[in-house]
Design a protein around this motif. Structure first.
Motif, mmCIF file in Angstrom:
data_model
loop_
_atom_site.group_PDB
_atom_site.id
_atom_site.type_symbol
_atom_site.label_atom_id
_atom_site.label_comp_id
_atom_site.label_asym_id
_atom_site.label_seq_id
_atom_site.Cartn_x
_atom_site.Cartn_y
_atom_site.Cartn_z
ATOM 1 N N GLU A 1 0.846 -1.199 0.000
ATOM 2 C CA GLU A 1 0.000 0.000 0.000
ATOM 3 C C GLU A 1 0.883 1.250 0.000
ATOM 4 O OE1 GLU A 1 -3.238 1.936 -0.296
ATOM 5 O OE2 GLU A 1 -3.595 -0.187 0.210
ATOM 6 N N PRO A 2 0.908 1.989 -1.133
ATOM 7 C CA PRO A 2 1.816 3.150 -1.222
ATOM 8 C C PRO A 2 1.618 4.171 -0.106
ATOM 9 C CG PRO A 2 0.823 2.673 -3.364
ATOM 10 C CD PRO A 2 0.156 1.764 -2.379
ATOM 11 N N ARG A 3 0.357 4.362 0.322
ATOM 12 C CA ARG A 3 0.088 5.355 1.372
ATOM 13 C C ARG A 3 0.805 4.971 2.674
ATOM 14 N NH1 ARG A 3 -3.605 5.279 5.262
ATOM 15 N NH2 ARG A 3 -4.460 3.327 4.445
ATOM 16 N N LEU A 4 0.802 3.673 2.987
ATOM 17 C CA LEU A 4 1.456 3.217 4.223
ATOM 18 C C LEU A 4 2.977 3.230 4.080
ATOM 19 C CD1 LEU A 4 -1.044 0.378 5.122
ATOM 20 C CD2 LEU A 4 -0.795 2.606 6.232
ATOM 21 N N ILE A 5 3.430 2.929 2.860
ATOM 22 C CA ILE A 5 4.875 3.009 2.599
ATOM 23 C C ILE A 5 5.358 4.432 2.878
ATOM 24 C CG2 ILE A 5 6.590 3.007 0.731
ATOM 25 C CD1 ILE A 5 5.894 0.260 0.786
ATOM 26 N N ALA A 6 4.561 5.409 2.420
ATOM 27 C CA ALA A 6 4.958 6.815 2.608
ATOM 28 C C ALA A 6 5.036 7.144 4.099
ATOM 29 C CB ALA A 6 3.959 7.732 1.901
ATOM 30 N N VAL A 7 4.059 6.645 4.880
ATOM 31 C CA VAL A 7 4.072 6.912 6.336
ATOM 32 C C VAL A 7 5.318 6.274 6.963
ATOM 33 C CG1 VAL A 7 2.851 6.521 8.517
ATOM 34 C CG2 VAL A 7 1.550 7.047 6.439
ATOM 35 N N ALA A 8 5.607 5.034 6.535
ATOM 36 C CA ALA A 8 6.771 4.333 7.096
ATOM 37 C C ALA A 8 8.061 5.065 6.729
ATOM 38 C CB ALA A 8 6.805 2.890 6.583
ATOM 39 N N ARG A 9 8.143 5.531 5.492
ATOM 40 C CA ARG A 9 9.365 6.251 5.063
ATOM 41 C C ARG A 9 9.548 7.531 5.869
ATOM 42 N NH1 ARG A 9 11.346 3.537 0.758
ATOM 43 N NH2 ARG A 9 9.950 2.975 -0.954
ATOM 44 N N GLU A 10 8.441 8.200 6.120
ATOM 45 C CA GLU A 10 8.530 9.451 6.876
ATOM 46 C C GLU A 10 9.003 9.164 8.308
ATOM 47 O OE1 GLU A 10 4.977 11.809 6.359
ATOM 48 O OE2 GLU A 10 5.549 13.025 8.107
ATOM 49 N N ALA A 11 8.446 8.102 8.896
ATOM 50 C CA ALA A 11 8.856 7.755 10.269
ATOM 51 C C ALA A 11 10.338 7.387 10.285
ATOM 52 C CB ALA A 11 8.007 6.597 10.777
ATOM 53 N N LEU A 12 10.768 6.654 9.271
ATOM 54 C CA LEU A 12 12.167 6.230 9.224
ATOM 55 C C LEU A 12 13.098 7.431 9.040
ATOM 56 C CD1 LEU A 12 14.130 3.862 9.263
ATOM 57 C CD2 LEU A 12 13.837 3.642 6.790
ATOM 58 N N ALA A 13 12.646 8.385 8.240
ATOM 59 C CA ALA A 13 13.480 9.559 7.967
ATOM 60 C C ALA A 13 13.773 10.346 9.243
ATOM 61 C CB ALA A 13 12.784 10.448 6.934
ATOM 62 N N ALA A 14 12.886 10.208 10.241
ATOM 63 C CA ALA A 14 13.065 10.962 11.484
ATOM 64 C C ALA A 14 14.002 10.236 12.459
ATOM 65 C CB ALA A 14 11.699 11.182 12.138
ATOM 66 N N GLU A 15 14.453 9.047 12.090
ATOM 67 C CA GLU A 15 15.312 8.260 12.988
ATOM 68 C C GLU A 15 16.784 8.655 12.819
ATOM 69 O OE1 GLU A 15 14.432 5.784 15.237
ATOM 70 O OE2 GLU A 15 12.360 6.373 14.857
ATOM 71 N N PRO A 16 17.607 8.356 13.811
ATOM 72 C CA PRO A 16 19.052 8.607 13.664
ATOM 73 C C PRO A 16 19.626 7.779 12.510
ATOM 74 C CG PRO A 16 18.476 8.032 15.931
ATOM 75 C CD PRO A 16 17.251 7.831 15.121
ATOM 76 N N GLU A 17 20.743 8.239 11.996
ATOM 77 C CA GLU A 17 21.336 7.633 10.792
ATOM 78 C C GLU A 17 21.577 6.126 10.940
ATOM 79 O OE1 GLU A 17 24.740 9.786 9.442
ATOM 80 O OE2 GLU A 17 25.273 8.179 8.036
ATOM 81 N N GLY A 18 22.040 5.727 12.123
ATOM 82 C CA GLY A 18 22.357 4.311 12.331
ATOM 83 C C GLY A 18 21.137 3.427 12.100
ATOM 84 N N ILE A 19 20.001 3.897 12.566
ATOM 85 C CA ILE A 19 18.761 3.115 12.419
ATOM 86 C C ILE A 19 18.281 3.178 10.970
ATOM 87 C CG2 ILE A 19 16.332 2.987 13.135
ATOM 88 C CD1 ILE A 19 17.329 3.986 15.911
ATOM 89 N N ARG A 20 18.373 4.369 10.374
ATOM 90 C CA ARG A 20 17.967 4.505 8.961
ATOM 91 C C ARG A 20 18.746 3.529 8.093
ATOM 92 N NH1 ARG A 20 18.577 10.125 9.595
ATOM 93 N NH2 ARG A 20 20.228 10.164 8.048
#
Ligand SMILES: C[S@@+](CC[C@H](N)C(=O)[O-])C[C@H]1O[C@@H](n2cnc3c(N)ncnc32)[C@H](O)[C@@H]1O
Length: 236
Positions: free
Chosen positions: A48-67
């Motif tokens: 589901e592209p809409r959920l992918i976008a939410v997940a990407r946004e959440a990931l983008a807010a994480e520290p680099e190591g986690i990303r």
């Protein structure tokens, strides 16, 4: 659920080992992100592209190591063989997805193939042996009677979906080389709570609720009538 996943991982793998985790139908990536934060290398696949976008946004807010430890793939969980090599994961999660898959056997066989020997498969499914409970406890007698002899049901989103029976999945897991090692009931007491139900304000009340659910989810006969089943298979 998360606690059960962590417990199974702790029982199966050395402490501190960076595990390769595949989360199939990861939704907005809550579990995937949690495991990436815990130090694992996580791939989430979601159609589901809409959920992918939410997940990407959440990931983008994480520290680099986690990303750097989490990868998000847009695709269908039935096509894991197209995206990944066999045996390339230690842990495969497939939570809340089988309801939407008409013929789950092929998907499950594909997931088992993704696991390395000793790998852990975690499934969260709607309990097809207890479909009458929700309607019955709500006083919907016609609905309860209709639910006894079927694994089809309408979910809270109004979608016509399907549930899975423990015996059937146990046979399937045995047949695909990832036999059942443990199972739990999930949402034994809280299934009737509204989606917008208020979480108990006090920490003690919340802990008591979680403890009661956790205990019931591990105890017969309560776990047998849980709304959801958490099944844990291990690749032989
Ligand atoms: C109820 S949500 C669960 C999300 C997440 N696994 C969790 O436990 O919070 C079900 C998710 O499965 C996804 N899904 C359903 N069928 C799928 C399929 N065949 N391939 C990939 N994703 C699928 C849906 O788009 C949705 O995000």
């Amino acid at each position: 659920m998360a606690r059960q996943v962590d417990e199974q991982i702790a029982a199966r793998f050395p402490v501190g080992q960076r595990l390769r985790v595949l989360d199939v139908g990861m939704g907005q990536g809550t579990q995937a992100l949690r495991l990436a934060r815990a130090g694992h290398e996580v791939t989430g696949i979601e159609r589901e592209p809409r959920l992918i976008a939410v997940a990407r946004e959440a990931l983008a807010a994480e520290p680099e190591g986690i990303r750097g430890r989490m990868r998000i793939v847009e695709g269908d969980g039935r096509d894991t063989g197209v995206h990944f090599l066999p045996g390339s994961f230690d842990v495969v999660l497939c939570h809340g997805v089988l309801m939407y898959v008409e013929e789950p056997d092929a998907l499950l066989a594909g997931l088992a193939r993704m696991l390395a020997p000793g790998g852990f498969l975690s499934l969260l499914v709607r309990n097809g042996d207890a479909l009458a409970m929700r309607a019955g406890l709500a006083g919907d007698w016609a609905g309860a009677l209709a639910a006894f002899d079927t694994t089809a049901y309408r979910n809270r989103l109004g979608l016509d979906v399907r549930a899975d029976r423990l015996d059937t999945l146990t046979d399937t897991l045995g047949g695909i080389g990832a036999p059942l090692h443990a199972w739990y009931g999930v949402r034994v007491f809280t299934d009737l709570a509204a989606d917008d139900a208020v979480v108990p304000e006090s920490r003690e009340a919340l802990e008591a609720l979680l403890a009661a659910e956790e205990r019931a989810g591990r105890t017969d006969p309560y776990r047998q009538v849980a709304a959801l089943l958490h099944l844990c298979g291990v690749r032989g």
